[in-house]
Design a protein around this motif. Structure first.
Motif, PDB file in Angstrom:
ATOM      1  N   THR A 329       0.828  -1.201   0.001  1.00  0.00           N
ATOM      2  CA  THR A 329      -0.053  -0.050   0.028  1.00  0.00           C
ATOM      3  C   THR A 329       0.807   1.231  -0.011  1.00  0.00           C
ATOM      4  O   THR A 329       0.442   2.290  -0.568  1.00  0.00           O
ATOM      5  CB  THR A 329      -0.935   0.015   1.214  1.00  0.00           C
ATOM      6  OG1 THR A 329      -0.141  -0.089   2.393  1.00  0.00           O
ATOM      7  CG2 THR A 329      -1.932  -0.995   1.111  1.00  0.00           C
ATOM      8  N   LEU A 330       2.120   1.167   0.569  1.00  0.00           N
ATOM      9  CA  LEU A 330       2.749   2.359   0.638  1.00  0.00           C
ATOM     10  C   LEU A 330       3.521   2.670  -0.811  1.00  0.00           C
ATOM     11  O   LEU A 330       3.563   3.770  -1.359  1.00  0.00           O
ATOM     12  CB  LEU A 330       4.023   2.138   1.647  1.00  0.00           C
ATOM     13  CG  LEU A 330       5.253   3.168   1.418  1.00  0.00           C
ATOM     14  CD1 LEU A 330       4.717   4.394   2.125  1.00  0.00           C
ATOM     15  CD2 LEU A 330       6.277   2.892   2.663  1.00  0.00           C
ATOM     16  N   ARG A 331       3.811   1.550  -1.338  1.00  0.00           N
ATOM     17  CA  ARG A 331       4.293   1.636  -2.851  1.00  0.00           C
ATOM     18  C   ARG A 331       3.160   2.199  -3.702  1.00  0.00           C
ATOM     19  O   ARG A 331       3.494   3.142  -4.785  1.00  0.00           O
ATOM     20  CB  ARG A 331       4.943   0.270  -3.296  1.00  0.00           C
ATOM     21  CG  ARG A 331       6.049  -0.091  -2.839  1.00  0.00           C
ATOM     22  CD  ARG A 331       6.796  -1.119  -3.591  1.00  0.00           C
ATOM     23  NE  ARG A 331       5.896  -2.376  -3.424  1.00  0.00           N
ATOM     24  CZ  ARG A 331       6.045  -3.318  -2.591  1.00  0.00           C
ATOM     25  NH1 ARG A 331       7.053  -3.069  -1.612  1.00  0.00           N
ATOM     26  NH2 ARG A 331       5.422  -4.213  -2.585  1.00  0.00           N
ATOM     27  N   ALA A 332       2.042   1.505  -3.473  1.00  0.00           N
ATOM     28  CA  ALA A 332       0.920   2.164  -4.438  1.00  0.00           C
ATOM     29  C   ALA A 332       0.618   3.635  -4.198  1.00  0.00           C
ATOM     30  O   ALA A 332       0.347   4.450  -5.202  1.00  0.00           O
ATOM     31  CB  ALA A 332      -0.408   1.415  -3.949  1.00  0.00           C
ATOM     32  N   ALA A 333       0.690   4.203  -3.043  1.00  0.00           N
ATOM     33  CA  ALA A 333       0.657   5.503  -2.470  1.00  0.00           C
ATOM     34  C   ALA A 333       1.614   6.298  -3.176  1.00  0.00           C
ATOM     35  O   ALA A 333       1.001   7.645  -3.650  1.00  0.00           O
ATOM     36  CB  ALA A 333       0.461   5.704  -1.123  1.00  0.00           C
TER      37      ALA A 333
END
Length: 751
Positions: A329-333
């Protein structure tokens, strides 16, 4: 023949100030338009961002002797995103500028930095793009609507852009010094007619060597800028890195002794082998460390005075380290933010149309290519690399939860690099046209002027938005701050989600529910409303707010909002966090109301409990959370739940409040029992929007199911196999039927 008299200090100062005169004139005219528009709409000095009043409040506390305490009596606050901006404002407050009169000092500083930024941008562009395109870069900077908006916003944005650009320019000049030009360099001594360009017998300058050694003054200025930049904004660590790298490269560069400046007659002359140069090189290496100390100052202060190195603003706004984001989710954000930056923000899309023409991304992309070409043609690879690094600095705000706040203010300090790229594009296209037809020598200034005109065309729109936003803040936060000063007791403590103007104008102590200026609250804001409610239950009564002045939807914690006292509604605006901000009496009677099951059996006691949303209780029970759990963390107040548990109903609690996590698929935690009970029961406070069936397992073995009807919360009880309860006890509640369930509380009761 006697040497000509040295110029006086006054004349030297005037010579240095002369390049700033045109920029100051343009900035003064632009500032007059901005100030006139603000005064026309607001009727008095006003600022378009509440954050500007945060700086003013810190400045007032500094002038009063409180070192970065936000309100008297609360001690040090790590919420100052800019350490130096309040320091610059504090002397004006000490000299007597109070209340809104301090805004005039803020505007004056904005004017100075706006002009200085235009000059520095032109100087950075000149070695790469030449004088005509560099003048165009200065004009682009002066006419850039985002810089005009923020120069008169009360924020540190333009000052930070200036120090970033100056650091980049000095670093480039140190790596690739330009030959002295007596016609334009007032600091270069005049060479008598017929005198050789270098001392007789001196060896010819090798290819690629600087025309003159880096001056100590440039190195010192660069070290200072690299040190100071992160004190204006944390992203200034990029400037510190650029400065340290340039100083280190400069110190390691071997300079032939014959090319060193001649020493004073009283000083020992360097030998032909350059015996003195190693000591100068060592001093240069030490100087290179100075910029690297700058990024350590704020963390060191925070650690010393607050007990933690990170600032509260970092805890609230930075994606990296946010507990609600795991790896995917961090990479996606991060990727979503980068995509938004490239496809919308720098392209004049919906978020930045007020500042940038549509299609600006194409000019910046072509400018990046032109930057590389210009560096190759003019032998300025270090200049291009530094400008490129500054441009890529715009990716740093992509690590924030959102960089769209406050008119995208985190991105604009890196925009001077884009302007330099546009200047390089104008120069390279102009040179290409001149190669085709020599008479087309005007193409470069024409293109640079066109770029400047396209940016300046946004000024009327931006000035109107600046004035409208200032009016909105004045009619809402400023008005409510003055209302609080007149109507709330002097010992009131106001819970706020916009903390600047309310603290500055009310003179009351504030409790920042977001946690930016109140130490210790950031963790609970990041976790969600349910965790904040559970945290408030543990706060000592003297620390709790007596009133709230908040946007209700931001606060999202209705159990603590009591009687509404007054509201400030502002229509026709796009800067506020909500149309209506409301002042409430604080309500604390529901704290702890949900701590026990509504039914109890005489003689039974609570053997263990997991209070869902209570961060400390969740951590103690290894409660498993999914990514983005903060978005489903609620605080509610409802009638006491219907209960299937045995025992007597507690009629003294007709209404309960509790924090809970919504839309769960499974809950897993570890219970801790002091000893094996004779009998035990699991009581669940849960709810479901559409009805659900939950399976309960203990130590991996299913012991039964619980039916949760559609509607408000209920309490359900399930016997536990007391004889088989290990310590610790893994418990799992798994969704067997339905779309999800909401979890509020789990108790293990027994005897």
């Amino acid at each position: 023949m006697a040497a000509p008299p040295a110029p006086s200090r006054l004349r030297a100062l005037a010579a240095r100030a002369l390049p700033y005169a045109p920029a100051l004139a343009v900035s003064g005219a632009l500032g007059a338009l901005c100030v006139r528009a603000i005064l026309a709409q607001a009727g008095r000095p006003a600022l378009p961002l509440d954050d500007a009043f945060i700086h003013m409040q810190y400045a007032r506390r500094l002038a009063e002797g409180g070192f970065f305490s936000f309100v008297a009596g609360d001690g040090y606050s790590s919420g100052a995103t800019s350490l130096l901006w309040p320091v610059l404002l504090a002397p004006f407050h000490a000299l007597g500028l109070r209340d809104l009169s301090l805004v005039y000092a803020v505007w004056a500083l904005g004017l100075v930095f706006h002009a200085a930024l235009a000059v520095e941008t032109a100087r950075l562009a000149r070695p790469l793009a030449g004088p005509a395109a560099a003048a165009g870069a200065g004009a682009m900077c002066a006419g850039f609507a985002a810089f005009a908006w923020f120069a008169w916003s009360g924020m540190e944005t333009v000052a930070f852009a200036w120090i970033l650009t100056r650091t980049a320019r000095l670093a480039a000049a140190l790596c690739e010094p330009a030959p002295p030009d007596p016609a334009t360099d007032s600091a270069a001594p005049a060479r008598p007619p017929g005198a050789p360009a270098q001392p007789p017998g001196a060896p010819a300058r090798p290819p690629g060597a600087p025309a003159q050694p880096p001056t100590a003054s440039i190195a010192r200025s660069l070290a200072v800028c690299g040190f100071v930049a992160p004190l204006l904004r944390p992203e200034g660590a990029l400037a510190s890195l650029l400065a340290a790298t340039a100083l280190a490269l400069s110190a390691s560069r071997a300079v032939p002794p014959a090319l060193l400046p001649a020493p004073p007659l009283s000083a020992p002359s360097p030998s032909r082998s350059g015996a003195l140069w190693p000591s100068a090189r060592s001093a240069g290496r030490l100087l290179a460390l100075a910029p690297l100390l700058g990024p350590l100052v704020v963390p060191a202060l925070n650690l010393l005075l607050a007990g933690h190195p990170t600032s509260s603003t970092t805890s609230v706004k930075w994606l990296i380290g946010n507990p609600n984001y795991d790896g995917p989710t961090l990479r996606a954000a991060l990727l979503d933010n980068v995509r938004l930056l490239v496809t919308d923000v720098i392209d004049g899309g919906q978020w930045t149309a007020v500042f940038l023409p549509e299609g600006s991304a194409a000019v910046i992309a072509l400018g990046a290519v032109a930057l590389a070409v210009a560096a190759h043609r003019r032998g300025r690879p270090a200049h291009a690399a530094i400008v490129g690094a500054l441009a890529l600095g715009a990716l740093l705000p992509c690590t924030y939860l959102s960089f769209l706040w406050n008119r995208v203010r985190y991105v604009w300090p890196f925009a001077p690099a884009w302007i330099v790229m546009a200047a390089c594009l104008a120069r390279e296209l102009g040179d290409a046209a001149q190669r085709l037809r020599p008479s087309l020598h005007y193409v470069t200034p024409l293109l640079a002027g066109a770029f400047a005109g396209a940016l300046a065309a946004r000024l009327p729109w931006a000035i109107g938005d600046l004035a409208n936003s200032a009016r909105a803040i004045d009619r809402q936060q400023v008005w409510l701050g003055r209302w609080a000063a007149q109507h709330l007791p002097e010992d009131a403590r106001i819970g706020v989600n916009d903390t600047g103007a309310l603290a500055y104008f009310s003179g009351r102590r504030t409790f920042d529910v977001v946690g930016l200026t109140t130490e210790g609250e950031a963790r609970y804001w990041v976790a969600g409303a349910g965790s904040r409610f559970e945290h408030y239950e543990k706060l000592p009564p003297e620390r709790r707010p007596t009133h709230f002045i908040v946007y209700p939807h931001w606060m999202a914690c209705p159990p603590v909002l009591g009687r509404a006292l007054v509201d400030a509604t502002v229509e026709d605006q796009a800067i506020l966090g909500g149309t209506t901000m409301i002042a409430y009496e604080a309500r604390w009677d529901l704290l702890g109301s949900g701590a026990l099951p509504v039914r109890s059996v005489p003689g039974e006691r609570i053997l263990d409990e997991l209070d869902v949303s209570d961060l400390e209780s969740e951590a103690a029970h290894a409660y498993a959370l999914e990514p983005l759990a903060d978005q489903r963390n609620m605080a509610i107040a409802l009638a006491a739940p219907e209960s299937s548990a045995p025992g007597e109903l507690d009629l003294a609690r007709p209404e309960l409040a509790d924090g809970g996590r919504y839309h769960r698929i499974a809950d897993r935690f570890v219970a801790h029992l002091a000893a094996l009970p004779a009998e035990a029961r699991l009581v669940l406070r849960v709810a479901s929007d559409d009805g659900a069936e939950l399976a309960v397992s203990v130590a991996g073995e299913e012991i039964g199911t619980v039916d949760v009807p559609r509607g408000p919360w209920v309490e359900r009880a399930l016997p536990l196999p007391a004889a088989r309860l290990p310590t610790p006890t893994p418990i799992a509640i798994t969704l067997r039927r339905g779309a999800g369930f909401h979890a509020f509380h789990y108790w293990i009761t027994g005897r």
